[in-house]
Design an enzyme around this catalytic site. Structure first.
Site, PDB file in Angstrom:
ATOM      1  N   VAL A  94       0.831  -1.212   0.000  1.00 51.84           N
ATOM      2  CA  VAL A  94       0.000   0.000   0.000  1.00 51.84           C
ATOM      3  C   VAL A  94       0.864   1.260   0.000  1.00 51.84           C
ATOM      4  O   VAL A  94       0.613   2.205  -0.750  1.00 51.84           O
ATOM      5  CB  VAL A  94      -0.944   0.019   1.223  1.00 51.84           C
ATOM      6  CG1 VAL A  94      -1.741   1.320   1.255  1.00 51.84           C
ATOM      7  CG2 VAL A  94      -1.885  -1.174   1.181  1.00 51.84           C
ATOM      8  N   LYS A 135      10.962  -0.922   8.942  1.00 54.40           N
ATOM      9  CA  LYS A 135      11.574  -1.778   9.959  1.00 54.40           C
ATOM     10  C   LYS A 135      12.883  -2.395   9.458  1.00 54.40           C
ATOM     11  O   LYS A 135      13.943  -2.110   9.986  1.00 54.40           O
ATOM     12  CB  LYS A 135      10.594  -2.868  10.389  1.00 54.40           C
ATOM     13  CG  LYS A 135      10.450  -2.899  11.873  1.00 54.40           C
ATOM     14  CD  LYS A 135       9.513  -3.844  12.543  1.00 54.40           C
ATOM     15  CE  LYS A 135       9.058  -5.090  11.880  1.00 54.40           C
ATOM     16  NZ  LYS A 135       7.591  -5.221  11.962  1.00 54.40           N
ATOM     17  N   LYS A 183      -7.434  -1.290   9.841  1.00 51.28           N
ATOM     18  CA  LYS A 183      -8.811  -1.512  10.332  1.00 51.28           C
ATOM     19  C   LYS A 183      -8.837  -2.106  11.739  1.00 51.28           C
ATOM     20  O   LYS A 183      -9.666  -1.733  12.557  1.00 51.28           O
ATOM     21  CB  LYS A 183      -9.571  -2.400   9.362  1.00 51.28           C
ATOM     22  CG  LYS A 183      -8.950  -3.777   9.155  1.00 51.28           C
ATOM     23  CD  LYS A 183      -8.952  -4.181   7.694  1.00 51.28           C
ATOM     24  CE  LYS A 183      -8.060  -3.286   6.882  1.00 51.28           C
ATOM     25  NZ  LYS A 183      -7.584  -3.913   5.645  1.00 51.28           N
ATOM     26  N   GLU A 236     -10.439   6.100   5.489  1.00 46.65           N
ATOM     27  CA  GLU A 236     -11.255   5.532   4.397  1.00 46.65           C
ATOM     28  C   GLU A 236     -10.663   4.222   3.896  1.00 46.65           C
ATOM     29  O   GLU A 236     -11.388   3.280   3.587  1.00 46.65           O
ATOM     30  CB  GLU A 236     -11.354   6.546   3.249  1.00 46.65           C
ATOM     31  CG  GLU A 236     -12.264   6.136   2.121  1.00 46.65           C
ATOM     32  CD  GLU A 236     -13.706   5.995   2.579  1.00 46.65           C
ATOM     33  OE1 GLU A 236     -14.169   4.847   2.703  1.00 46.65           O
ATOM     34  OE2 GLU A 236     -14.368   7.019   2.818  1.00 46.65           O
ATOM     35  N   ILE A 264     -13.699   1.614  -2.243  1.00 46.91           N
ATOM     36  CA  ILE A 264     -15.084   2.084  -2.149  1.00 46.91           C
ATOM     37  C   ILE A 264     -15.167   3.178  -1.093  1.00 46.91           C
ATOM     38  O   ILE A 264     -14.788   2.964   0.057  1.00 46.91           O
ATOM     39  CB  ILE A 264     -16.040   0.938  -1.761  1.00 46.91           C
ATOM     40  CG1 ILE A 264     -15.944  -0.202  -2.778  1.00 46.91           C
ATOM     41  CG2 ILE A 264     -17.466   1.447  -1.644  1.00 46.91           C
ATOM     42  CD1 ILE A 264     -16.721  -1.443  -2.369  1.00 46.91           C
ATOM     43  N   GLY A 308      -0.708 -14.286  -3.685  1.00 45.64           N
ATOM     44  CA  GLY A 308      -0.464 -13.180  -2.763  1.00 45.64           C
ATOM     45  C   GLY A 308      -1.724 -12.519  -2.245  1.00 45.64           C
ATOM     46  O   GLY A 308      -1.666 -11.496  -1.570  1.00 45.64           O
ATOM     47  N   GLU A 357      -2.626 -14.460   3.179  1.00 42.97           N
ATOM     48  CA  GLU A 357      -1.384 -14.584   3.924  1.00 42.97           C
ATOM     49  C   GLU A 357      -1.135 -16.040   4.335  1.00 42.97           C
ATOM     50  O   GLU A 357      -2.043 -16.866   4.256  1.00 42.97           O
ATOM     51  CB  GLU A 357      -1.435 -13.685   5.164  1.00 42.97           C
ATOM     52  CG  GLU A 357      -1.353 -12.192   4.818  1.00 42.97           C
ATOM     53  CD  GLU A 357      -1.891 -11.323   5.943  1.00 42.97           C
ATOM     54  OE1 GLU A 357      -1.663 -11.687   7.111  1.00 42.97           O
ATOM     55  OE2 GLU A 357      -2.542 -10.303   5.642  1.00 42.97           O
ATOM     56  N   ASP A 399     -11.229  -9.732   9.718  1.00 48.08           N
ATOM     57  CA  ASP A 399     -11.000  -8.533   8.910  1.00 48.08           C
ATOM     58  C   ASP A 399     -12.336  -7.848   8.579  1.00 48.08           C
ATOM     59  O   ASP A 399     -12.483  -6.638   8.766  1.00 48.08           O
ATOM     60  CB  ASP A 399     -10.272  -8.927   7.619  1.00 48.08           C
ATOM     61  CG  ASP A 399     -10.105  -7.766   6.671  1.00 48.08           C
ATOM     62  OD1 ASP A 399      -9.173  -6.966   6.857  1.00 48.08           O
ATOM     63  OD2 ASP A 399     -10.932  -7.644   5.748  1.00 48.08           O
ATOM     64  N   LYS A 452     -14.001  -3.991   9.873  1.00 48.81           N
ATOM     65  CA  LYS A 452     -14.583  -3.013   8.945  1.00 48.81           C
ATOM     66  C   LYS A 452     -16.026  -2.716   9.321  1.00 48.81           C
ATOM     67  O   LYS A 452     -16.470  -1.567   9.317  1.00 48.81           O
ATOM     68  CB  LYS A 452     -14.483  -3.537   7.516  1.00 48.81           C
ATOM     69  CG  LYS A 452     -13.048  -3.629   7.021  1.00 48.81           C
ATOM     70  CD  LYS A 452     -12.936  -4.477   5.762  1.00 48.81           C
ATOM     71  CE  LYS A 452     -11.486  -4.510   5.265  1.00 48.81           C
ATOM     72  NZ  LYS A 452     -11.305  -5.480   4.153  1.00 48.81           N
TER      73      LYS A 452
END
Lengths: 419, 419
Positions: A15, A39, A97, A121, A128, A179, A182, A193, A197
């Site tokens: 990201v 890191k 999140k 966001e 979205i 990918g 995980e 997850d 959200k």
């Protein structure tokens, strides 16, 4: 904030690099990345080493830097960084999140106390614009519910099991090779997850703040070929769906569970790593938003839109919360489920209000019945251990259990026949 | 603007009443309707007569009223009211797409000059928050295109012709009986309504300001059973689609035309009075928003969300325009179309770059070929007069005509066989 944004970036994974790409390709944009904290010192990076530091305080204590963009995986580290930054009077954009869901109420107070803005966001449904849409657009809209597909990894796996007849294990393996998933997929496939959200959206849709441990999340890791066959034979698909629903008494339910959907459902055609959100309101009727749920660029562009919003002083108003700061969280609800099981004694133990279908074939057994969702949560470990599978039916009601109603006598309508 | 909003409302039709309903049912909302200006004095109204006036200046010159909500049909009257109000320093919310599309550039300047805010979310795609989403969320996003179904009436008619095998005339009649279509449906079925919306979105997506008369709009009024049959036999649907597309040279095309879509297209399942918008960007990939396109409540809730935004001083920033105030409008493009025709000489006249299919059956004739969209515009009256039908093919390219390219020799690949 009209001066140029000086960004301190934490994390330079998929990201972070996506953001860097987007930022460098976006015209007329008053923001610069001055430093990036990472890191691993050894790792080879695609951009000049002068951008990087390994000491977080080189960024956090730099008065030149007025915006922190936090894009690291570790939720606890992220929390420390974000809290420190807000207390230092820096605005923050995060995509984490889990961190936001775990500390949302405190983070709202910190924004108020230090008069800074925290935007996230990118934490929900990737590209979205759902947080902003709920916050801004549905302000004063009488909302009924928010639901959808919030996790791209599990949706990718479910898509493969339906379209390519892959087993859950094979589909997961494929997602990992590509990918999308995980090495430890728990977070995605068990609905954690999606739950984080949902908790974030519940705050913006209904002003509800709830701790993750109170919200049930059922996953797809025990999905078997029988469940897929059952769905296919009925022209249904199985999706992992977070539900945020407001009841007539004003209380709000939040949980994540697999659910059967038919072709009339907007989510039926949301496939692979795409996300979709359905917003139901009194006046706008049913709204549907869909887009890429994950990936460096979609998430990067969501982060960028937050940075852009900061450049003209935007902050979340949490209007629903201000209108009513005492929204009751209520998962004491009845749902209608499909439950594939093995041991009849287990079904007897479960406090079903009613069992509509009890199916036994030479291949597998399932019941379709109505019960408190808390009952399923109670036996969640057992269900996982024995590789049973539970899914809401396609029109499952989500009705609060009122004292008056109480528990009905247990009925069993036994149906024979093949799945 | 932190003081309570005092609203002066113009028009009390379906949307005005919808707004009144929404407003009266929305909690914690700091806005009151102080006066409503209506035309017909005789008409019976559901609320107290003390709210109404027949003199616009009783509202426009009232210093107590700080927000004008304009919901009348007449675009010229609306323009006078809105302009006067802005010059008086009042904020304005309008749903009048024709008025906004016709005067957008001037209205932007008036907002700047008098430091007031003009919001018009309700003017485009009813309850879908598309203006705000383009303005806020896609800021600095590299956008490629915006397209979709912007007109509920024509989509309702098209849906009926496909699903109920109704003729265009019968479907139109049904839409009129249900109040979806006006006695004179030109505005909806010939693509004018969709065009106004496309023009508004082009300004927020790409910073382009273009006058409606420069934008081509082809309609569905000449749709015949043959065209529907052709689509059905190929598993396609016909939708009336406004296209806003940015080219590599930065120029932007805007036009409205029927187009064939297949089941892979998000718009394939947008039926009846629903609208859908597809936004394609470099980083967010493909986004889809869908919701009710018309009706008092959906539009009323969009108006309300604008009023709500005013309460915290929101105004459109027109960022794309500020980033590049010299965007070139370019409808000099090649498109691939299906054209049902009668006279072969007409096809010879049209400057096709290439004709891929020429179909002649005992029932009807059509060609599929590539030509400048301007060629079709040139013969638009002829096409309507002779009840021919033109539609973009499902993957029609939209490519700017470069000098270098020039005009290719006309080829004809004649295909026989049934439609």
């Amino acid at each position: 904030m009209s001066n140029k944004l000086q960004i301190g970036l934490f994390g330079f994974g998929c990201v972070g690099q996506g953001l860097y790409d987007v930022l460098s390709k976006s015209s007329g944009f008053r923001a610069d990345i001055s430093k990036i904290c990472v890191k691993q010192q050894s790792k080879k990076r695609p951009i000049d080493a002068k951008y990087f530091t390994y000491d977080r305080f080189e960024i956090l204590d730099n008065p030149e830097i007025n915006v922190i963009v936090e894009l690291i995986d570790d939720a606890n580290e992220a929390y420390k960084i974000v809290k420190y930054a807000l207390e230092k009077g820096k605005h923050v954009v995060t995509a984490n999140k889990k961190m936001v869901a775990n500390h949302l109420k405190e983070l709202v107070e910190l924004q108020h106390k230090y008069n800074v803005s925290l935007l996230y966001e990118a934490s929900s449904c990737g590209s979205i614009p759902i947080v902003r849409t709920l916050e801004e657009y549905y302000d004063n809209e009488l909302l009924f519910s928010v639901s959808g597909i919030f996790n791209g990894t599990s949706n990718y796996i479910l898509t493969k099991t339906i379209f390519e007849n892959l087993s859950y294990a094979a589909a997961l393996k494929q997602a990992q090779d590509l990918g999308f998933a995980e090495t430890d997929p728990t977070n995605d496939v068990e609905g954690f997850d999606a739950k984080y959200k949902a908790i974030i959206l519940a705050a913006h849709a209904f002003g509800l703040f709830v701790q993750p441990e109170k919200v049930f999340n059922f996953g797809i890791s025990t999905l078997s070929e029988w469940d897929v066959t059952y769905a296919k034979e009925k022209g249904l698909k199985i999706k992992l769906i977070p539900t945020i629903k407001k009841h007539d008494d004003g209380s709000v339910s939040v949980f994540v569970a697999p659910q059967f959907v038919n072709s009339a459902n907007y989510l039926f055609n949301v496939e692979n790593e795409f996300n979709g959100v359905i917003v139901e309101g009194a006046f706008s009727d049913k709204q549907f938003l869909s887009g890429k749920g994950a990936g460096g660029h979609p998430t990067g562009s969501a982060v960028l839109s937050d940075i852009s919003a900061l450049s003209y002083g935007y902050k979340y108003e949490y209007k629903k919360y201000k209108q009513n700061d005492n929204v009751k969280f209520n998962n004491d609800v009845l749902v209608k489920v499909y439950l594939r099981y093995e041991d009849d004694n287990f079904i007897k133990q479960l406090k079903f209000e009613e069992i509509y279908v009890k199916h036994t074939s030479d291949r597998f057994k399932y019941v379709i019945g109505q019960l408190p969702i808390g009952e399923l949560a109670k036996y969640q470990d057992y269900i996982k251990e024995h590789k049973l599978f539970v899914s809401l039916t396609k029109e499952s009601p989500i009705t609060p259990i009122t004292k008056k109603e109480g528990k009905l006598a247990e009925k069993e309508l036994v149906h024979a026949g093949k799945a």
